[in-house]
Design a protein around this motif. Structure first.
Motif, short mmCIF file in Angstrom:
data_model
loop_
_atom_site.label_atom_id
_atom_site.label_comp_id
_atom_site.label_asym_id
_atom_site.label_seq_id
_atom_site.Cartn_x
_atom_site.Cartn_y
_atom_site.Cartn_z
N ASN A 1 0.73 -1.34 0.06
CA ASN A 1 0.22 -0.05 0.08
C ASN A 1 0.81 1.14 0.11
OD1 ASN A 1 -2.61 -1.32 0.00
ND2 ASN A 1 -2.52 -1.65 2.32
N ILE A 2 2.17 1.16 0.62
CA ILE A 2 3.03 2.51 0.47
C ILE A 2 3.85 2.66 -0.62
CG2 ILE A 2 2.63 2.48 3.17
CD1 ILE A 2 5.69 1.78 3.09
N VAL A 3 4.14 1.72 -1.54
CA VAL A 3 4.98 1.79 -2.46
C VAL A 3 4.41 1.13 -3.82
CG1 VAL A 3 7.33 1.59 -3.33
CG2 VAL A 3 7.23 1.71 -0.84
N HIS B 1 4.03 -9.45 -8.26
CA HIS B 1 3.86 -9.69 -6.93
C HIS B 1 4.57 -11.04 -6.69
CE1 HIS B 1 0.13 -11.43 -7.88
NE2 HIS B 1 -0.27 -10.40 -8.53
N SER B 2 4.42 -11.58 -5.51
CA SER B 2 4.96 -13.00 -5.16
C SER B 2 4.25 -14.11 -5.71
CB SER B 2 4.88 -13.01 -3.54
OG SER B 2 3.71 -13.13 -2.91
N LYS B 3 2.91 -13.87 -6.29
CA LYS B 3 2.23 -14.97 -6.94
C LYS B 3 2.37 -14.77 -8.29
CE LYS B 3 0.18 -16.08 -3.07
NZ LYS B 3 0.97 -15.45 -1.96
N GLY C 1 11.50 -5.80 -1.55
CA GLY C 1 12.04 -5.92 -0.19
C GLY C 1 13.03 -7.13 0.12
N LYS C 2 13.69 -7.36 -1.20
CA LYS C 2 14.58 -8.44 -1.12
C LYS C 2 16.13 -8.09 -1.59
CE LYS C 2 11.65 -12.55 -1.33
NZ LYS C 2 10.64 -12.20 -0.62
N PRO C 3 17.28 -8.10 -0.64
CA PRO C 3 18.48 -7.66 -1.13
C PRO C 3 18.98 -8.19 -2.43
CG PRO C 3 18.61 -8.51 0.91
CD PRO C 3 17.25 -8.69 0.37
N VAL D 1 13.91 0.83 -5.49
CA VAL D 1 13.20 1.55 -4.13
C VAL D 1 13.81 0.78 -2.78
CG1 VAL D 1 11.21 1.91 -3.04
CG2 VAL D 1 10.91 2.03 -5.37
N GLY D 2 14.29 -0.53 -3.07
CA GLY D 2 14.74 -1.10 -1.80
C GLY D 2 15.93 -0.43 -0.97
N ILE D 3 15.74 -0.70 0.22
CA ILE D 3 16.69 -0.33 1.12
C ILE D 3 17.23 -1.42 2.03
CG2 ILE D 3 17.44 1.28 3.05
CD1 ILE D 3 15.65 3.34 1.96
N VAL E 1 16.55 6.52 -4.58
CA VAL E 1 15.32 6.88 -4.29
C VAL E 1 15.01 7.28 -2.72
CG1 VAL E 1 12.94 5.86 -4.21
CG2 VAL E 1 14.18 5.44 -5.91
N GLY E 2 15.99 6.72 -2.10
CA GLY E 2 15.88 7.20 -0.58
C GLY E 2 16.00 8.92 -0.32
N LEU E 3 16.83 9.22 -1.06
CA LEU E 3 16.93 10.64 -0.91
C LEU E 3 15.67 11.50 -1.32
CD1 LEU E 3 20.50 10.94 -1.94
CD2 LEU E 3 19.78 11.18 0.32
P1 NDP Z 1 6.47 -5.18 1.50
O1 NDP Z 1 7.24 -6.09 1.93
O2 NDP Z 1 5.30 -4.49 1.97
O3 NDP Z 1 6.09 -5.53 -0.08
C1 NDP Z 1 6.85 -6.46 -0.87
C2 NDP Z 1 6.03 -6.63 -2.19
O4 NDP Z 1 6.84 -7.44 -2.98
C3 NDP Z 1 4.96 -7.26 -1.84
O5 NDP Z 1 3.76 -6.82 -2.80
C4 NDP Z 1 5.40 -8.72 -2.28
O6 NDP Z 1 4.13 -9.49 -2.81
C5 NDP Z 1 6.34 -8.54 -3.46
N1 NDP Z 1 7.13 -9.72 -3.30
C6 NDP Z 1 7.79 -10.64 -2.36
N2 NDP Z 1 8.56 -11.48 -3.05
C7 NDP Z 1 8.49 -11.36 -3.97
C8 NDP Z 1 8.92 -12.29 -5.11
N3 NDP Z 1 9.59 -13.46 -5.06
N4 NDP Z 1 8.62 -12.05 -6.49
C9 NDP Z 1 7.64 -11.00 -6.79
N5 NDP Z 1 7.15 -10.24 -5.74
C10 NDP Z 1 7.39 -10.39 -4.59
O7 NDP Z 1 7.40 -3.87 1.03
P2 NDP Z 1 7.45 -2.29 0.85
O8 NDP Z 1 6.90 -2.15 -0.37
O9 NDP Z 1 7.18 -1.63 2.13
O10 NDP Z 1 8.66 -1.84 0.69
C11 NDP Z 1 9.72 -2.65 -0.29
C12 NDP Z 1 11.24 -2.23 -0.33
O11 NDP Z 1 11.40 -0.86 -0.36
C13 NDP Z 1 12.13 -2.50 1.01
O12 NDP Z 1 13.24 -2.79 0.78
C14 NDP Z 1 11.95 -1.28 1.61
O13 NDP Z 1 12.89 -1.17 2.74
C15 NDP Z 1 11.95 -0.18 0.55
N6 NDP Z 1 11.21 1.23 1.07
C16 NDP Z 1 12.12 2.27 0.73
C17 NDP Z 1 11.70 3.43 0.80
C18 NDP Z 1 12.50 4.55 0.26
O14 NDP Z 1 12.24 5.71 0.95
N7 NDP Z 1 13.47 4.42 -0.50
C19 NDP Z 1 10.36 3.83 1.52
C20 NDP Z 1 9.55 2.62 1.71
C21 NDP Z 1 10.20 1.33 1.44
P3 NDP Z 1 2.92 -10.03 -2.06
O15 NDP Z 1 2.02 -8.70 -2.11
O16 NDP Z 1 2.13 -11.03 -3.00
O17 NDP Z 1 3.11 -10.45 -0.71
#
Ligand code: NDP
Length: 281
Positions: A166-168, A187-189, A208-210, A227-229, A260-262
């Motif tokens: 919902n937030i990104v 997404h994950s599915k 959200g995976k490094p 977007v990941g951090i 993106v973080g900045l």
């Molecule tokens: P969430 O964990 O809430 O969401 C992750 C999304 O990735 C989910 O929709 C999930 O799917 C999907 N996902 C997970 N695994 C897989 C996969 N194997 N294949 C495909 N899709 C997958 O994370 P956020 O959205 O909150 O944050 C994402 C990243 O961004 C994080 O690293 C966070 O730290 C970073 N972030 C950075 C910000 C910035 O300022 N730069 C601000 C906010 C976040 P499903 O919905 O099916 O579970």
């Protein structure tokens, strides 16, 4: 490959805001952000510190409210109500995540939509959905700005967003659609993720995976927005994209750190200014 420079672009935005805040001050007006933090999560503390620093740079006043983990939901809601009523406060931000005994959605909904500078209130989310003016969530808004200010056109492009939070992810896709991109959410599915991501002219990764996205996931000449951090054991930062691996194949990539973080913090400053301008007219 073009290295998309989040430091320079976020700096430009903060300078523009600084000028506008100074102009408002000449007219005897001010901009003020209240930041509420619960507990001492180290990552949250870094984010809160960065937000206060950006306020200082742009001339936005900032108030800091820190509660222990044990704070009750009622106490938190009481403070939000006070800040809602305070005409000197234009923006309210509650740093997430909150402890488990507090219902985040109740807290987010308690903030007046016109002071909701994170853009998480359902009224602001709804406004974005139907294309009405409102406060847009900072990270996806920052992604749109970093793309546009790098001279990259979104209209007509194949855009793939990996992640649907919902937030990104979700607001990200909607904003790309608003810019006339052709948008796919993964997404994950999602089946055959690589086949989907390889279609992207613009790939936004919020999974959200490094270092999850490698060159096998992108097509030649793609724009890749990370977007990941993440921080490893040595406190070194990386994103959801394996930067070194994709850089030969991509046309443009955002680095982590320095991407993106900045932008997220810069867009928060933008939202504070926008909220203040709306509230005082
Ligand atoms: P969430 O964990 O809430 O969401 C992750 C999304 O990735 C989910 O929709 C999930 O799917 C999907 N996902 C997970 N695994 C897989 C996969 N194997 N294949 C495909 N899709 C997958 O994370 P956020 O959205 O909150 O944050 C994402 C990243 O961004 C994080 O690293 C966070 O730290 C970073 N972030 C950075 C910000 C910035 O300022 N730069 C601000 C906010 C976040 P499903 O919905 O099916 O579970």
């Amino acid at each position: 490959m073009q290295l998309i420079d989040g430091k320079a672009i976020s700096g430009q935005i903060k300078d523009e805001i600084k000028k506008q805040v100074a102009k408002l001050k000449e007219d005897g007006r001010s901009v003020c952000l209240a930041v509420v933090q619960v507990g001492e999560d180290p990552a949250s503390s870094i984010y809160v510190r960065n937000k206060h620093r950006a306020c200082e740079y742009t001339g936005i006043e900032s108030l800091n409210y820190t509660f222990p983990e044990s704070v009750t939901q009622e106490e938190l809601l009481h403070l939000i109500e006070e800040l809602n009523q305070n005409p000197k406060v234009h923006g309210i931000l509650v740093q997430l995540p909150l402890p488990k005994h507090i219902d985040e959605s109740v807290v987010v909904k308690a903030i007046l939509p016109q002071k909701d500078v994170d853009g998480f209130h359902p009224e602001n989310v709804g406004r974005m959905f139907i294309g009405e003016d409102g406060l847009v969530s900072c990270t996806p808004a920052g992604v749109i700005e970093i793309i546009k200010r790098s001279g990259i056109t979104i209209a007509g492009k194949e855009c793939v967003v990996v992640g649907r939070s919902n937030i990104v992810g979700k607001p990200m896709g909607l904003l790309l659609l608003r810019e006339n991109g052709t948008v796919t959410f993964a997404h994950s599915k999602t089946k055959d993720l690589k086949e989907i991501t390889k279609r992207a002219d613009i790939l936004v990764v919020a999974v959200g995976k490094p270092k999850f996205i490698t060159k096998e996931y992108i097509k030649d000449g793609a724009v890749v927005i990370d977007v990941g951090i993440h921080r490893n054991a040595e406190n070194k930062m990386c994103g959801d994209v394996d930067f070194e691996n994709v850089k030969e194949k991509a046309a443009a990539v955002t680095p982590v750190p320095g991407g993106v973080g900045l932008m997220t913090v810069a867009m928060l400053m933008y939202n504070c200014l926008k909220a203040a301008m709306k509230q005082e007219v």
